[in-house]
Design an enzyme around this catalytic site. Structure first.
Site, PDB file in Angstrom:
ATOM      1  N   ASP A  53       0.866  -1.169   0.000  1.00 34.25           N
ATOM      2  CA  ASP A  53       0.000   0.000   0.000  1.00 34.25           C
ATOM      3  C   ASP A  53       0.908   1.226   0.000  1.00 34.25           C
ATOM      4  O   ASP A  53       2.090   1.149   0.358  1.00 34.25           O
ATOM      5  CB  ASP A  53      -0.930  -0.011   1.211  1.00 34.25           C
ATOM      6  CG  ASP A  53      -2.217   0.766   0.946  1.00 34.25           C
ATOM      7  OD1 ASP A  53      -2.213   1.650   0.068  1.00 34.25           O
ATOM      8  OD2 ASP A  53      -3.215   0.497   1.627  1.00 34.25           O
ATOM      9  N   TRP A  54       0.374   2.350  -0.384  1.00 31.83           N
ATOM     10  CA  TRP A  54       1.184   3.550  -0.595  1.00 31.83           C
ATOM     11  C   TRP A  54       1.734   4.039   0.754  1.00 31.83           C
ATOM     12  O   TRP A  54       0.990   4.494   1.613  1.00 31.83           O
ATOM     13  CB  TRP A  54       0.349   4.609  -1.277  1.00 31.83           C
ATOM     14  CG  TRP A  54       0.414   4.557  -2.778  1.00 31.83           C
ATOM     15  CD1 TRP A  54       0.718   5.598  -3.598  1.00 31.83           C
ATOM     16  CD2 TRP A  54       0.190   3.437  -3.640  1.00 31.83           C
ATOM     17  NE1 TRP A  54       0.697   5.191  -4.924  1.00 31.83           N
ATOM     18  CE2 TRP A  54       0.384   3.871  -4.980  1.00 31.83           C
ATOM     19  CE3 TRP A  54      -0.133   2.087  -3.428  1.00 31.83           C
ATOM     20  CZ2 TRP A  54       0.252   3.022  -6.083  1.00 31.83           C
ATOM     21  CZ3 TRP A  54      -0.267   1.240  -4.532  1.00 31.83           C
ATOM     22  CH2 TRP A  54      -0.075   1.708  -5.824  1.00 31.83           C
TER      23      TRP A  54
END
Length: 721
Positions: free
Chosen positions: A261-262
């Site tokens: 995930d970012w």
């Protein structure tokens, strides 16, 4: 007790995974050979550059070898508009897309064929935009109704999630676009999501939180997966060897890319060795990412092997050969009439009729000459808003616009805003300004309601109130909506309440005091048209709730056990298997609305259940036929839900569990014989002693009906050795 048990050593989950890997390896041998040849030509520095972001949604390729970079983009509501490095809009004129209904709306259709169409269309649009990995679908279990992303996810049930996830992934990847299933795993709250540790016992993990991910990988062959922000059992999901290496890659045979995930990566060596393949992030200085220069240094220092790096590059190239480098791909299409139809059909089948005691619906325009439309949500759009991803649309039909379009000049329509749907987030150490009712807006709404034959009040949440990044503090209605409903109802007895939201709210007072209630969602760009067609009777409502509405928050399992949001950045899943309706049914707690609930303009009479035979063995499928008749005046779609119960089990079990469902159209007066099948293996529980799936012999009860709380017919079978 000497009861023999059937242990499904297929042969065991690990062996099944091994067989799957071998089959897939043989199938893709030509591609693998090409990839190996490419890897031999790459320098170490080139390999490392392929393993981390070089832009907001992209990673680097190798130009000298003709390897393109990988471009991802957000779903799940549609292909996100292009953004600058500061997340602001790139202000292009070529990045619009279709806005599809939110995840819980799709789940409320209980229609896997619509999930496939959703996937196909979003995949087609991603290809047209050259976004080769679409970050969708998202289907974490709805553990708490307060979770800010409940609107984005599917449901509280692993079986329903699995059927929708498989079809969504197949649809997306039919367009040579990689589905990125997310968030792996147990990302069930937004509160402290970046640091919170989830403590989940193994049986609960296997039976509740993993099945949809497993199905998306082993049945739909998902090409990419996103690791969650949170920790599982003390280890961040982006470096959790048990999740990423043992389960995903070895047991399930996953061949694609594990994407962070970012900003969800927390180490270099651990993440690299324990299963992460590609690091993505939200901000620049990309060469300083964990998988950039630090990874290069770690390889040179011998902390991460070259073999590990080559495996990651191999996975990335494998995905490229299926997407950006695939043979004879379609050019993609965007904003087509077919995509608009899909958005409309999902919206139309998702709308749930909660109450219709006064039979105000469908609207009888021969008796109604004026309608007061009231509420901010009647004119609000939902394609953008909040912290989560949105979609740049060419148009979005609001509820008010839909009603005006469908009613034309037959009915006089007035509009009053009624309330301001402005979300004011709590700021640390800064008290919020007092939130006061806007009496001017309220009085205008009451005046309009008094002078109309009928009032329709549109209330609920919005994309700011329900959002990634924060959980709601409780189930109460926002923006003084309850006061508005009370005032309008007092002014006009013919008041219909339309609630717009993506997660459960406290509707107890409205359920008690109002006779007509409709539930809608953040329902895509055709929202207003679909809703209007339901209200006027062109569409018979067939949506069914994908989660349980507790009468009070304290009735919901995680809250009843004080197991949310956790203490000291750790949350124990004390409820175990008893998530959602499993808890309410087992504990005999009456919910406000049960799982699978929804009314229709017609009536369905369940007449019988016929089971093919009385006893079943391992490897067989339980075959049941449910007979039901449409005894009303409207054609409609009914979702037949089949639950299974095991009395006197040797292990703890919920009172019943969903094992099959089917949505069918039945004409007035017609009788349908609906065939459902349940593989005997799906009756298994996860045995932590053997780390295998076990089917307990003995008597099982099949329960069929229109919801978990409305069982109409039952039958028994026996599983034998």
């Amino acid at each position: 007790m000497t009861t023999r048990i059937l242990i499904y050593a297929w042969v065991g989950a690990f062996t099944l995974g091994t067989l799957y890997v071998n089959a897939q390896t043989k199938k893709h041998q030509p591609v693998d050979a090409k990839i190996d040849a490419v890897i031999k030509k790459l320098t170490l520095e080139e390999k490392i550059k392929m393993l981390h972001a070089n832009s907001k949604f992209g990673s680097a390729g190798v130009e000298r070898l003709g390897i393109p970079g990988l471009m991802t983009d957000d779903g799940p509501l549609g292909v996100r508009e292009d953004v600058k490095e500061n997340w602001s809009s790139a202000n292009l004129t070529t990045d619009s897309a279709t806005f599809f209904p939110n995840g819980s709306a799709l789940a409320a259709t209980w229609n896997p064929s619509l999930a496939y169409r959703y996937g196909h269309d979003i995949g087609e649009e991603a290809r047209a935009r050259k976004k080769y990995i679409i970050l969708a679908p998202a289907f974490n279990i709805c553990r708490t109704p307060l979770c800010g992303r409940t609107y984005e996810y599917f449901s509280e049930d692993p079986f329903l999630n699995s059927r929708l996830a498989v079809q969504s992934v197949k649809g997306i990847q039919s367009q040579n676009i990689a589905a990125c299933i997310k968030h792996f795993a147990v990302n069930n709250q937004e509160f402290e999501r970046g640091r919170v540790n989830a403590e989940v016992d193994e049986r609960t993990l296997q039976e509740i939180y993993l099945p949809a991910f497993k199905a998306a990988v082993t049945e739909a062959n998902a090409w990419t997966i996103m690791s969650a922000y949170n920790k599982l059992r003390g280890v961040y999901c982006a470096e959790n060897a048990y999740l990423l290496n043992d389960l995903l890659k070895k047991q399930w045979g996953f061949k694609g890319i594990v994407i962070s995930d970012w900003g969800g990566t927390h180490s270099t060596v651990a993440a690299a060795n324990d299963g992460l393949d590609l690091e993505m992030g939200s901000f620049g200085a990309y060469d300083n990412y964990f998988f950039a220069n630090p990874l290069l240094d770690s390889v040179k220092a011998g902390k991460v092997s070259l073999k590990t790096i080559d495996e990651k590059v191999h996975r990335i190239l494998w995905v490229m050969y299926h997407t950006s480098m695939s043979e004879n791909p379609s050019p993609g299409k965007i904003n087509t009439p077919q995509h608009v139809t899909t958005a409309y059909d999902i919206a139309a089948e998702s709308i749930v009729l909660l109450k219709n005691d006064k039979q105000l619906l469908p609207l009888n325009t021969s008796h109604i000459k004026s309608i007061a439309v009231i509420g901010d949500n009647a004119t609000r759009t939902f394609h953008l808003g909040g912290f989560g991803a949105g979609v740049k649309v060419r148009y979005e039909v609001t509820a008010l616009a839909g009603l005006k379009s469908r009613l034309n000049n037959k009915v006089k329509i007035t509009y009053a805003q009624g309330y301001k749907g402005v979300y004011k987030p709590m700021r640390k150490n800064v008290p919020n300004e007092p939130d006061k009712q806007d009496t001017t807006l309220l009085n205008e709404a009451v005046t309009n309601a008094k002078s109309a034959d009928l009032a329709i009040v549109f209330i609920g949440g919005n994309r700011e109130y329900e959002s990634e990044g924060h959980d709601r503090k409780d189930l109460s209605l926002p923006f003084h909506e309850q006061e508005l409903v009370d005032a309008v109802t007092a002014a006009n007895a013919n008041t219909i309440v339309v609630f717009v939201g993506g997660a459960p709210y406290d509707l107890s007072k409205i359920k008690k005091n109002n006779h007509t209630i409709v539930w809608s969602w953040y329902n895509g760009q055709e929202n207003g048209n679909a809703l209007a067609d339901v209200l006027v009777g062109k569409v018979n409502p067939s949506g069914r709730m994908p989660f349980t509405f507790p009468a009070e928050l304290k009735d919901s399992p995680a809250h009843a056990l004080n197991a949310y949001p956790g203490e000291n950045l750790s949350v124990e899943y004390k409820e175990g298997l008893m998530v959602g309706y499993r808890w309410f049914d087992t504990k005999k707690i009456e919910p406000l609305y049960c799982f699978g609930y929804g009314l229709s303009y017609t009536n369905y009479q369940y007449q019988s259940i016929t089971i093919a035979k009385k006893a079943y063995k391992a490897g067989e499928n339980i075959a049941a036929v449910i007979k039901l008749k449409n005894t009303g005046k409207f054609a409609g779609k009914e979702t037949i839900q089949l639950y299974v119960s095991k009395a006197n089990s040797m292990v703890e079990r919920p009172a019943k569990e969903l094992k099959a469902f089917k949505k069918v159209m039945i004409r007035p007066g017609e009788t349908a014989n609906v065939a459902l099948s349940v593989p005997v293996k799906d009756l298994a529980y996860f045995d932590t002693k053997t780390s295998g799936w076990v089917v307990e012999p003995g008597k099982y009860t099949l329960l069929a009906g229109g919801s978990s709380g409305d069982i109409k017919v039952t039958g028994n079978i026996t599983v034998v050795n």
